[in-house]
Write a protein that holds these residues in place. Structure first.
Motif, PDB file in Angstrom:
ATOM      1  N   TYR A   1       0.822  -1.219   0.000  1.00 20.44           N
ATOM      2  CA  TYR A   1       0.000   0.000   0.000  1.00 20.44           C
ATOM      3  C   TYR A   1       0.853   1.265   0.000  1.00 20.44           C
ATOM      4  CZ  TYR A   1      -4.332  -2.622   0.782  1.00 20.44           C
ATOM      5  OH  TYR A   1      -5.407  -3.451   0.643  1.00 20.44           O
TER       6      TYR A   1
ATOM      7  N   ALA B   1       2.137   1.824  -3.398  1.00 20.23           N
ATOM      8  CA  ALA B   1       1.098   2.235  -4.353  1.00 20.23           C
ATOM      9  C   ALA B   1       0.494   3.591  -4.000  1.00 20.23           C
ATOM     10  CB  ALA B   1       0.004   1.175  -4.429  1.00 20.23           C
TER      11      ALA B   1
ATOM     12  N   ARG C   1      -1.460   4.534  -1.025  1.00 15.67           N
ATOM     13  CA  ARG C   1      -2.756   4.604  -0.388  1.00 15.67           C
ATOM     14  C   ARG C   1      -2.749   5.620   0.761  1.00 15.67           C
ATOM     15  NH1 ARG C   1      -6.822   0.097   0.362  1.00 15.67           N
ATOM     16  NH2 ARG C   1      -8.393   1.168   1.576  1.00 15.67           N
TER      17      ARG C   1
ATOM     18  N   PRO D   1      -1.203   8.428  -6.459  1.00 13.63           N
ATOM     19  CA  PRO D   1      -1.390   7.020  -6.840  1.00 13.63           C
ATOM     20  C   PRO D   1      -1.537   6.828  -8.349  1.00 13.63           C
ATOM     21  CG  PRO D   1      -2.800   7.571  -4.979  1.00 13.63           C
ATOM     22  CD  PRO D   1      -2.165   8.854  -5.433  1.00 13.63           C
ATOM     23  N   ASP D   2      -2.270   7.750  -9.013  1.00 16.37           N
ATOM     24  CA  ASP D   2      -2.459   7.576 -10.456  1.00 16.37           C
ATOM     25  C   ASP D   2      -1.175   7.855 -11.227  1.00 16.37           C
ATOM     26  OD1 ASP D   2      -3.704   9.865  -9.111  1.00 16.37           O
ATOM     27  OD2 ASP D   2      -3.898  10.770 -11.086  1.00 16.37           O
TER      28      ASP D   2
ATOM     29  N   ALA E   1       0.787   4.770 -11.075  1.00 20.79           N
ATOM     30  CA  ALA E   1       0.251   3.786 -12.024  1.00 20.79           C
ATOM     31  C   ALA E   1       0.759   4.093 -13.428  1.00 20.79           C
ATOM     32  CB  ALA E   1      -1.272   3.793 -11.980  1.00 20.79           C
TER      33      ALA E   1
ATOM     34  N   LEU F   1      -0.674  -2.709  -8.727  1.00 20.49           N
ATOM     35  CA  LEU F   1      -0.903  -3.497  -7.519  1.00 20.49           C
ATOM     36  C   LEU F   1      -2.069  -4.444  -7.746  1.00 20.49           C
ATOM     37  CD1 LEU F   1      -0.573  -4.153  -4.469  1.00 20.49           C
ATOM     38  CD2 LEU F   1      -2.020  -2.166  -3.976  1.00 20.49           C
TER      39      LEU F   1
ATOM     40  N   TYR G   1      -8.729   2.046  -5.472  1.00 23.44           N
ATOM     41  CA  TYR G   1      -8.659   1.017  -6.514  1.00 23.44           C
ATOM     42  C   TYR G   1      -8.593   1.680  -7.895  1.00 23.44           C
ATOM     43  CZ  TYR G   1      -9.792  -3.511  -8.701  1.00 23.44           C
ATOM     44  OH  TYR G   1      -9.764  -4.677  -9.429  1.00 23.44           O
TER      45      TYR G   1
ATOM     46  N   GLN H   1      -5.277   3.560  -8.379  1.00 21.41           N
ATOM     47  CA  GLN H   1      -4.156   2.643  -8.594  1.00 21.41           C
ATOM     48  C   GLN H   1      -4.122   2.198 -10.055  1.00 21.41           C
ATOM     49  OE1 GLN H   1      -2.703  -0.471  -9.343  1.00 21.41           O
ATOM     50  NE2 GLN H   1      -0.929   0.771  -8.712  1.00 21.41           N
ATOM     51  N   ARG H   2      -5.298   2.196 -10.692  1.00 20.25           N
ATOM     52  CA  ARG H   2      -5.322   1.787 -12.103  1.00 20.25           C
ATOM     53  C   ARG H   2      -5.027   2.957 -13.032  1.00 20.25           C
ATOM     54  NH1 ARG H   2      -4.554  -2.316  -9.691  1.00 20.25           N
ATOM     55  NH2 ARG H   2      -6.025  -4.054  -9.616  1.00 20.25           N
TER      56      ARG H   2
END
Lengths: 249, 493
Positions: free
Chosen positions: A45, A48, A50, A72-73, A76, A82, B445, B448-449
Motif C-alpha cells: 500500500y 502504491a 494509499r 497514486p495515479d 500507475a 498493484l 482502486y 491505482q489503475r
C-alpha cells in the motif's frame, strides 16, 4: 529497477515498517514472505500510495523516480501495478469500460494515443482468452458478483492489459484453488521479460512453485530479516517463520 | 447538448472548470414592467393573442394564488422571494411567431449553437448509434418567455403528431388545449402551479393521436437569459389510445449573481394503452461555490394514466439550480396502468434539492416503480421525498421504491422522507433505502489503475446512477454522464 532504502511507515502513529532495504532489478521477480502482521500488505500500500499511511523515513524509487512524491495515479502511469488482496467491487461500472478508462488514462499520462473501443476490445478479448476467462467477464460490473477466483483472475487480466513495469501481487494466491492458481501464475509468467519486474507477496510457498522467484525476502516485524534464492522459500515451509526469525535475531 | 460533428474530447470538457453554459446573450429584449398584477396578466395574454377563456383561466388562477401561501414544508432554506421584483414577460424583440428559421435572430441561433442544440433540421444529437444511421430529434426551443423555433414539424404532421409552442396550440388547436389544460394540475393545485397558471408564457404542446407511435424523439430546450426574469413554462402532452411518445427537455441559464425564479408546470395525459416517456436533464445555473446566484426551481410535474394499461415514465437528471423543489408524479387511474420514476439528483457546493415523486394508485392492479439516486457533495443538502398512496379500489396494486443516497465529503446532508399510505389490504408496497459515503477503497482502486481523483469519483458516481441513466435515451445518457462528472468538480479534496 525498484530501489527501497530505509523505508519506515506508520498507521495511526503505530510503526509497521521499520526500515526496509530492497533492490529489485528490472527483469527480476522477487518474493516477499512473512507471517501475518509482518507488514507485507502495508509495504504494497505504501508503494502504491494509499491514504492513511505515514512514511516516517526512507525512500522508494522506480527507475530513479521518487515514487513517494507521486499521486497514486501518477505511480500507475509510471508503471506500478498493484494486484489487490481483496479486489474492490464497483457497482454499475462495466469491466470493459473500467479497463479502457484506466488504460487510456495511463496512455494519456505517458503522452501516448488513446485506444478507441474497437482497438481496446480486440486487445481485451485476446487477454481474456489467454487467461481462460469467459468473454462476459468484460461485460459484467467490476468484480460485482465475481467468485474469489474470478476476482483474482480479473486482477491478472488488468495487469495483462496495463502491462506494468513493476507488478506487486499482494497475496494473490489466497483463496485460489490449484487450477486458478496455475492460471494466475501463467498470467504473471507471460509478462516476464527484461522490461517487467514483480514483487510477489505471499504467505505460502505454494505459489512459488509456479512463479519461480529470482530472490526471496523474509519480512518479520517490519524488517527484512533474511534474503536468499528460491530455496529459502522451501526452508521456510519446512521450518516455519519462527525459526527463521530466531536465527536472524 | 453537443452536436455529432463536435468531437471535443470529453475529458478536456471535464477539466474546463465551472459552469460552461453561463454566458449571456446580448439581444434586444422586450420586457414587461416588474411586478405581478391583473394588468400584467392581461398584457401577457394580449401579447399572445389569447382567446378570452384563457385570460379568464389565468385571472382565476391569479385570484387563487393571492389566497395561498408559499409552501415551506420542504427541507429548503432561502431568503423570501419578492414576487413583485420580477419581470413576468421577456421576449427577444422581433415580430411575433417566426415562420422559419431564417426569420430567427442570428444572435439567438448562435446562442443555441453554443449550447450545442441542433435547431437546423439536419442536425443530430450526439451519440448517434451507427446501426440506426441518422437519428432525428425534433426540437422546440424556448428562450425566456417565448418559443423561438420548432423543427421537424412537417415530418411530424404527416404522422398526425402535433408538436408546437403551447401559445400556438392555443390559437391553432384551442379545443384540445381547453379540454386538457389544467386537467391534471388544476390552477389552484399549489402555490407555484397557481402562479404558473396565471403568468405562463410558453412551453411545448404535444398531441399524439390514437394508435400513432411518434416517429422521433421530441425535445425542448429551455433557456433563461434576461436578468431578473422568471421563467414560467407550461408543457402539455397528450397521448391518445395506443399512442407512444418520448419527450426530453434540457435547461440552462446564464451565470448571474442574483437568483432567478423558474416555476414550470408539466401535464401529461395517457389514455388507454398509451405510453409517455418524459426525460429531463436539468442543468440550470446552480450558483457559485459560496451559494451566490442560481436558479430557484419550483416545478409541478404530473402525469395522469387515465386509460387502462397506460404507462407514464419520468426520468430526471437534476444537477443544476440553487434550489430544486420538484415531485414528478403519476395518477394511476386506469386499471393495470404503470407509473415509473427514475431520478438522479446531484447537489454540490451550497445547492439544495428536495425532490421525489408521488404515485397515486387508484385503479386495480396498478404498478409503480421508483428508483432514486441522490448524490450530495460540498455543503449541499439533498432530500428524497416520496409518497406512495394506495386507494381503496386499487386491489392488487404493487409499488417498489429503491432509494439510495451517496455522500461525498462530510459537510453535506442526505435525507429520505418516504410517505406510504395503503388503504387496500391486497396491495404490496416495498421500500428500500440505503445511504453510503463514497468508498475510499473504491477510490484507491480506481486511482491505482491510473484514474485521477476526479475521474475516479465520476466513474463511481456514474456507476451508482447506472439504473437511472440507462432509462435515458442514449444521446442524453452520454451527456448526463459528462454532466455528473462536471458537476462534481472540486468536490473531493
Amino acid at each position: 529497477m525498484l530501489e527501497i532504502t530505509g523505508l519506515a511507515a506508520a498507521i495511526d502513529g503505530k510503526d509497521i515498517l521499520r526500515g526496509i532495504d530492497l533492490k529489485l532489478p528490472q527483469g527480476e521477480v522477487h518474493a516477499i514472505m512473512g507471517p501475518n502482521g509482518s507488514g507485507k500488505s502495508t509495504l504494497s500500500y505504501v508503494l502504491a500510495g494509499r491514504d492513511g499511511y505515514e512514511v516516517t523515513a526512507g525512500s522508494a524509487r522506480l527507475d530513479g523516480a521518487d515514487l513517494l512524491a507521486m499521486t497514486p495515479d501518477a505511480r500507475a502511469a509510471a508503471g506500478l501495478f498493484l494486484a489487490f488482496q481483496y479486489p474492490v467491487e464497483l457497482p454499475g461500472v462495466g469491466n470493459a469500460n473500467f479497463l479502457r478508462t484506466a488504460l487510456n488514462a495511463q496512455r494519456r499520462a505517458r503522452g501516448e494515443s488513446e485506444l478507441d473501443a474497437v482497438q481496446f476490445l480486440k486487445l481485451a478479448r485476446a487477454a481474456t482468452k489467454q487467461l481462460a476467462m469467459p468473454d462476459d467477464m468484460l461485460k459484467r460490473n467490476v468484480n460485482v458478483g465475481f467468485s474469489g477466483g474470478e476476482k483474482k483472475r480479473n486482477e491478472v487480466l488488468q495487469m495483462a492489459l496495463l502491462r506494468p513495469r513493476l507488478a506487486i501481487l499482494d497475496e494473490t494466491d489466497s483463496g485460489l484453488d490449484i487450477d486458478a492458481l496455475k492460471i494466475v501464475a501463467e498470467g504473471v509468467n507471460a509478462l516476464r521479460g527484461p522490461a517487467f519486474s514483480a514483487l510477489v507477496i505471499t504467505h505460502y510457498q505454494r505459489l512459488l512453485d509456479y512463479i519461480v522467484p529470482d530472490r526471496v525476502h523474509v519480512l518479520v516485524g517490519g524488517r527484512i530479516v533474511r534474503s536468499g534464492g528460491p530455496e529459502l522459500a522451501l526452508a521456510l515451509e519446512a521450518d516455519g517463520y519462527a525459526a527463521i526469525a530466531a536465527e536472524a535475531a | 447538448m453537443q452536436a455529432a460533428a463536435d468531437t471535443a474530447d470529453p475529458v478536456q470538457a471535464l477539466t474546463q472548470s465551472g459552469y460552461k453554459w453561463g454566458f449571456a446573450t446580448e439581444i434586444e429584449t422586450e420586457l414587461a414592467p416588474k411586478g405581478l398584477n391583473t394588468d400584467i396578466i392581461r398584457l401577457i395574454s394580449a401579447r399572445k393573442s389569447e382567446p378570452a377563456w384563457l385570460l379568464e383561466w389565468r385571472l382565476k388562477a391569479y385570484a387563487a394564488w393571492l389566497t395561498m401561501a408559499e409552501p415551506h414544508w420542504a427541507m429548503l432554506a432561502y431568503p423570501p422571494i419578492d414576487y413583485q421584483d420580477l419581470h413576468y414577460y421577456a421576449a427577444p424583440k422581433r415580430k411575433p411567431g417566426p415562420q422559419s428559421l431564417d426569420e430567427v435572430d442570428p444572435e439567438l441561433l448562435r446562442t443555441y449553437d453554443k449550447l450545442g442544440i441542433p435547431l437546423r433540421e439536419r442536425a443530430i444529437l450526439a451519440g448517434v448509434t451507427p446501426e440506426e444511421g441518422t437519428r432525428q430529434v425534433a426540437v422546440d426551443a424556448v428562450f425566456d418567455s417565448v418559443s423561438v423555433a420548432t423543427t421537424f414539424r412537417e415530418t411530424l404532421a404527416k404522422a398526425g403528431v402535433i408538436f408546437c409552442p403551447i401559445s400556438e396550440a392555443v390559437r391553432e388547436h384551442p379545443e384540445l388545449v381547453q379540454r386538457y389544460l389544467g386537467s391534471v394540475v388544476p390552477t389552484g393545485d399549489n402555490y407555484f402551479a397557481a402562479l404558473n397558471s396565471a403568468v405562463f408564457t410558453d412551453g411545448s404542446f404535444v398531441f399524439v393521436p390514437k394508435g400513432v407511435r411518434c416517429p422521433m424523439e421530441l425535445s425542448t430546450y429551455f433557456r433563461i437569459n434576461a436578468r431578473n426574469t422568471g421563467q414560467f413554462e407550461r408543457t402539455l402532452i397528450i397521448a391518445e389510445d395506443g399512442a407512444q411518445v418520448s419527450y426530453l427537455e434540457g435547461c440552462t441559464a446564464p451565470q448571474r449573481d442574483e437568483n432567478q425564479l423558474h416555476a414550470a408546470v408539466v401535464e401529461l395525459v395517457a389514455l388507454n394503452d398509451a405510453q409517455i416517456k418524459y426525460s429531463t436533464v436539468q442543468n440550470w445555473y446552480p450558483g457559485d461555490a459560496e451559494g451566490r446566484g442560481g436558479i430557484y426551481n419550483f416545478v409541478t410535474k404530473r402525469g395522469a394514466c387515465r386509460g387502462a394499461r397506460s404507462r407514464i415514465s419520468w426520468t430526471q437528471v437534476e444537477t443544476g439550480s440553487a434550489i430544486t423543489w420538484k415531485y414528478p408524479s403519476c395518477i394511476l387511474q386506469g386499471e393495470d396502468s404503470v407509473g415509473e420514476f427514475y431520478s438522479v439528483a446531484l447537489t454540490n457546493h451550497r445547492q439544495q434539492a428536495d425532490t421525489g415523486t408521488k404515485m397515486i394508485h387508484i385503479g386495480p392492479r396498478t404498478r409503480s416503480t421508483i428508483v432514486s439516486k441522490g448524490i450530495s457533495a460540498g455543503q449541499s443538502n439533498n432530500t428524497y421525498r416520496g409518497l406512495v398512496r394506495i386507494q381503496p379500489k386499487a386491489s392488487g396494486a404493487r409499488s417498489h421504491t429503491q432509494c439510495d443516497s451517496l455522500l461525498i465529503g462530510d459537510a453535506c446532508g442526505a435525507h429520505t422522507v418516504p410517505y406510504i399510505e395503503s388503504r387496500n389490504a391486497s396491495a404490496k408496497v416495498e421500500h428500500e433505502a440505503t445511504t453510503s459515503k463514497i468508498d475510499e477503497d473504491q477510490l484507491f482502486y480506481c486511482r491505482q489503475r491510473g484514474l485521477s481523483q476526479e475521474d475516479a469519483v465520476g466513474l463511481i458516481v456514474n456507476g451508482f446512477c447506472k439504473d437511472v441513466l440507462k432509462e435515458l435515451p442514449m444521446e442524453f445518457a452520454v451527456e448526463a454522464q459528462k454532466l455528473l462528472a462536471v458537476s462534481l468538480e472540486g468536490s473531493v479534496g
